[in-house]
Design a protein around this motif. Structure first.
Motif, short mmCIF file in Angstrom:
data_model
loop_
_atom_site.label_atom_id
_atom_site.label_comp_id
_atom_site.label_asym_id
_atom_site.label_seq_id
_atom_site.Cartn_x
_atom_site.Cartn_y
_atom_site.Cartn_z
N MET A 1 5.09 11.63 -75.26
CA MET A 1 5.62 12.56 -74.15
C MET A 1 5.62 12.01 -72.87
SD MET A 1 5.83 16.00 -74.46
CE MET A 1 6.28 17.49 -73.43
N ILE A 2 4.64 11.17 -72.56
CA ILE A 2 4.44 10.44 -71.11
C ILE A 2 5.77 9.83 -70.82
CG2 ILE A 2 3.31 9.12 -69.58
CD1 ILE A 2 2.01 11.81 -70.06
N PRO A 3 6.20 8.67 -71.73
CA PRO A 3 7.30 7.99 -71.37
C PRO A 3 8.75 8.78 -71.29
CG PRO A 3 6.51 7.42 -73.57
CD PRO A 3 5.69 8.20 -72.86
N LEU A 5 8.73 11.87 -70.38
CA LEU A 5 8.56 12.67 -68.94
C LEU A 5 8.98 12.00 -67.99
CD1 LEU A 5 7.64 15.52 -67.86
CD2 LEU A 5 5.34 14.55 -67.67
N ARG A 6 8.47 10.68 -67.97
CA ARG A 6 8.71 9.64 -66.74
C ARG A 6 10.33 9.66 -66.74
NH1 ARG A 6 9.16 4.64 -66.24
NH2 ARG A 6 8.91 4.06 -68.58
N ARG A 112 10.31 17.97 -78.46
CA ARG A 112 9.51 17.07 -77.39
C ARG A 112 10.58 17.04 -76.50
NH1 ARG A 112 6.72 12.11 -79.83
NH2 ARG A 112 7.69 11.32 -77.93
N THR A 116 10.15 18.36 -72.71
CA THR A 116 10.17 17.65 -71.58
C THR A 116 11.20 17.97 -70.38
OG1 THR A 116 9.55 15.88 -73.11
CG2 THR A 116 10.03 15.28 -70.85
N GLU B 113 13.65 3.52 -73.62
CA GLU B 113 12.36 4.10 -73.51
C GLU B 113 12.18 5.42 -73.90
OE1 GLU B 113 10.40 0.87 -70.28
OE2 GLU B 113 11.00 3.00 -69.37
N GLU B 114 13.37 6.17 -73.75
CA GLU B 114 13.10 7.57 -74.22
C GLU B 114 13.24 7.69 -75.60
OE1 GLU B 114 16.15 9.88 -71.93
OE2 GLU B 114 14.70 11.35 -71.72
N LYS B 118 9.27 0.03 -76.67
CA LYS B 118 8.85 -0.67 -75.47
C LYS B 118 10.14 -1.48 -74.89
CE LYS B 118 4.03 -0.46 -75.59
NZ LYS B 118 3.96 0.56 -76.68
#
Lengths: 279, 313
Positions: A1-3, A5-6, A112, A116, B113-114, B118
């Motif tokens: 979720m965090i990547p 969201l970023r 997800r 987001t 990245e989405e 990595k």
């Protein structure tokens, strides 16, 4: 979720349009303040105190009411359009670029991604709301000062509120308006998933607001229906400034908004999980 | 349901399309009971006229469209939205598309990245070599030409060192130079061991690039197999010879020549199989007849049109 969201945040915040919108919501309260300072309004008549005009009159007394006046005026229409843009563009915009299919052919869950995207749309909408208040606050304090509100005999008797209370009320009002607008964001967002046309989705959100306002204004519509309209309690925060009264209607309004957000976003998620991506 | 026909009998099946159907609304059957398989290392062309259902088929393979019936499998697993197997696939569907207000590099990185990967694991060097955009990689994508976008799209495809490339009409909208680059790229990637499945209506492209082909029309499987076998079923050969009369008499005596017709300035032979062309030429030369040109007449285009027509009637 965090990547996720970023990345979605960066997408939104690297966009010129986002800054144009932020500039507008900062600029208009500043212009309002200059106008009110140059040509102060008179005391409102009976029954008019709840309107933006009444708030502008109070704002000449202390700069701390200026952000409330700006919020009242902006949330009546312009902010609705702006938050509808954030909601309506979220998925349909990506589809219009053609990039949606490239996102969804990756091993990420559609739920997800949708969650987001909604969160980012909400954040942008809330930031716009906060900016209105902040801009009104800075401009108001510069123009009319930071001090208690003291108005002789506004409605029935003289009326005052301490600066501390006013700031507290501003905080509640900002949160309440931002949250109330979330129903508009969610409705636009639903249409952003249903169609691939961002403009249509934006109109859907604005249309919801207008329809709800019109229905709410017709007395022959049963109150049982009017009381659950998404805009029915939209302005119940204004009492905090005009009557120093924290209305319990705000709890009802917040609850109704929550119900709408859950229904709209739930429907969007239900549809998106099954959607054939043809864009 | 049709049993999936392997295009070649040996090897590991990496793509399996089994009885796949997609109905849009109540009327349009875009893909109709389609079955075929792709083995590792094959370069398979998915051929068909516009509206044959090629794109719909590939989108189902990538989890973008839900099949009405049947299954699309990658590495033996039925594809659903967000399947882990999609990590092993690089795909370009219709045109390459990006977030226009971000740079080429930002687009690559964010897309990567989405997907939950990595950035340091991406094969950026290979991708940038393909994109060949120089400093433009840091410019906003909305300033790119169509060709630049397509190259960036191919670069994005290669970021994850895919085992399968799925390309939907990858040369559409490109100029001849760019088309050739894309075809060369497909060959290079295939030579490096990747499996390629690409759709096209440019038949020459499939003929030049692919080892195998699947022909489809109106959503259905028409024919499949190696490109050579698709071209080769009852082919005809054009011959340019120094003495047409003598050649005509001589060739008519061969058992695998079913007919000889004059087509000025040479001859057209209908053959039962292609293996005998060398023997025919040798016989002509031995008889003192000069042979200028031997041209296979039945190119994939004829084969394709013939197959589709046969199938429709």
């Amino acid at each position: 979720m965090i990547p996720l969201l970023r990345v979605e945040l960066v997408k939104a915040l690297k966009r010129m349009r986002t800054y144009v919108i932020f500039l507008i919501v900062i600029g208009i309260p500043v212009i309002m303040t200059i106008a009110v300072h140059a040509n102060p309004p008179g005391a409102p008549g009976r029954g008019e105190s709840g309107r933006a005009g009444g708030l502008f009159y109070l704002a000449t007394n202390t700069g701390l009411v200026m952000p409330a006046a700006a919020l009242r005026l902006m949330s009546g229409f312009l902010l609705v359009i702006i938050v509808a843009v954030f909601g309506g563009d979220a998925v349909a915009g990506e589809a219009t670029w053609g990039n949606l299919r490239y996102l969804l052919m990756r091993p990420i869950s559609r739920g997800r991604l949708l969650g987001t995207k909604f969160l980012v749309a909400l954040l942008c909408a809330w930031i716009a709301t906060v900016l209105v208040v902040l801009a009104g606050f800075v401009a108001g304090v510069i123009a009319f000062g930071y001090h208690d509100l003291n108005v002789p005999g506004l409605i029935f008797s003289s009326y005052s509120q301490s600066a501390g209370t006013l700031v507290g009320h501003l905080g509640i009002a900002t949160a309440y308006v931002a949250w109330s607008l979330s129903a508009v964001v969610a409705f636009s967002f639903l249409f952003s998933v249903l169609t691939d046309a961002p403009t249509g989705a934006v109109f859907a959100g604005v249309g919801l607001y207008i329809t709800s306002t019109i229905l709410d204004a017709i007395d022959s519509v049963p109150s049982g229906i009017r009381n659950i309209l998404p805009t029915h309690y939209f302005d119940s925060w204004v009492d905090m400034f005009t009557q120093n009264h924290v209305s319990t209607d705000m709890w009802k309004g917040a609850g109704i908004t929550l119900a709408y957000v859950v229904v709209f976003v739930g429907a969007a998620a239900w549809h998106f999980r099954r959607k054939d991506i043809l864009s | 349901m049709t049993i999936a026909q392997p295009l070649a009998p040996s090897g590991e099946t990496v793509v399996e399309i089994a009885g796949l159907s997609k109905r849009f609304g109540s009327a349009v059957l875009a893909v109709d009971d389609l079955s075929f398989t792709v083995e590792r290392g094959q370069v398979v062309g998915l051929l068909g006229p516009n509206g044959a259902g090629k794109t719909t088929c590939l989108r189902m393979l990538l989890g973008l469209i839900r099949p009405t019936a049947g299954e699309a499998k990658l590495f033996g697993t039925t594809v659903r939205p967000g399947s882990r197997e999609l990590f092993r696939v690089g795909a370009l569907i219709e045109s390459a598309a990006f977030v226009p207000h971000l740079s080429g590099m930002q687009n690559l990185r964010m897309w990567w990245e989405e997907g939950g990967a990595k950035w340091r694991d991406a094969d950026l060097d290979a991708a940038l070599a393909i994109a060949d955009l120089g400093d433009a990689i840091d410019r906003k994508v909305k300033t790119y030409s169509q060709g630049m976008r397509q190259r960036l799209g191919l670069a994005r495809v290669l970021l994850g060192r895919p085992e399968i490339l799925v390309l939907d009409e990858p040369t559409n909208g490109l100029d001849p130079q760019e088309m050739r680059e894309v075809r060369q790229l497909v060959r290079r990637v295939a030579d490096a061991g990747a499996t390629v499945l690409f759709s096209s209506h440019v038949l020459a492209e499939v003929e030049q690039t692919c080892t195998h082909a699947v022909v489809m029309d109106r959503g259905r499987f028409v024919a499949g197999g190696s490109v050579a076998s698709l071209i080769g079923t009852s082919g005809s050969v054009y011959l340019d010879v120094s003495d047409v009369d003598a050649a005509e008499r001589l060739l008519a005596t061969f058992p695998n020549v079913t007919s000889v017709t004059r087509e000025s300035p040479g001859l057209v032979l209908e053959l039962e199989d292609h293996g005998s062309r060398a023997a025919l030429v040798k016989a002509l030369v031995d008889a003192g007849i000069g042979v200028d040109t031997v041209m296979l007449r039945r190119r994939l285009e004829d084969a394709f049109l013939g197959l589709v027509e046969d199938w429709r009637s």
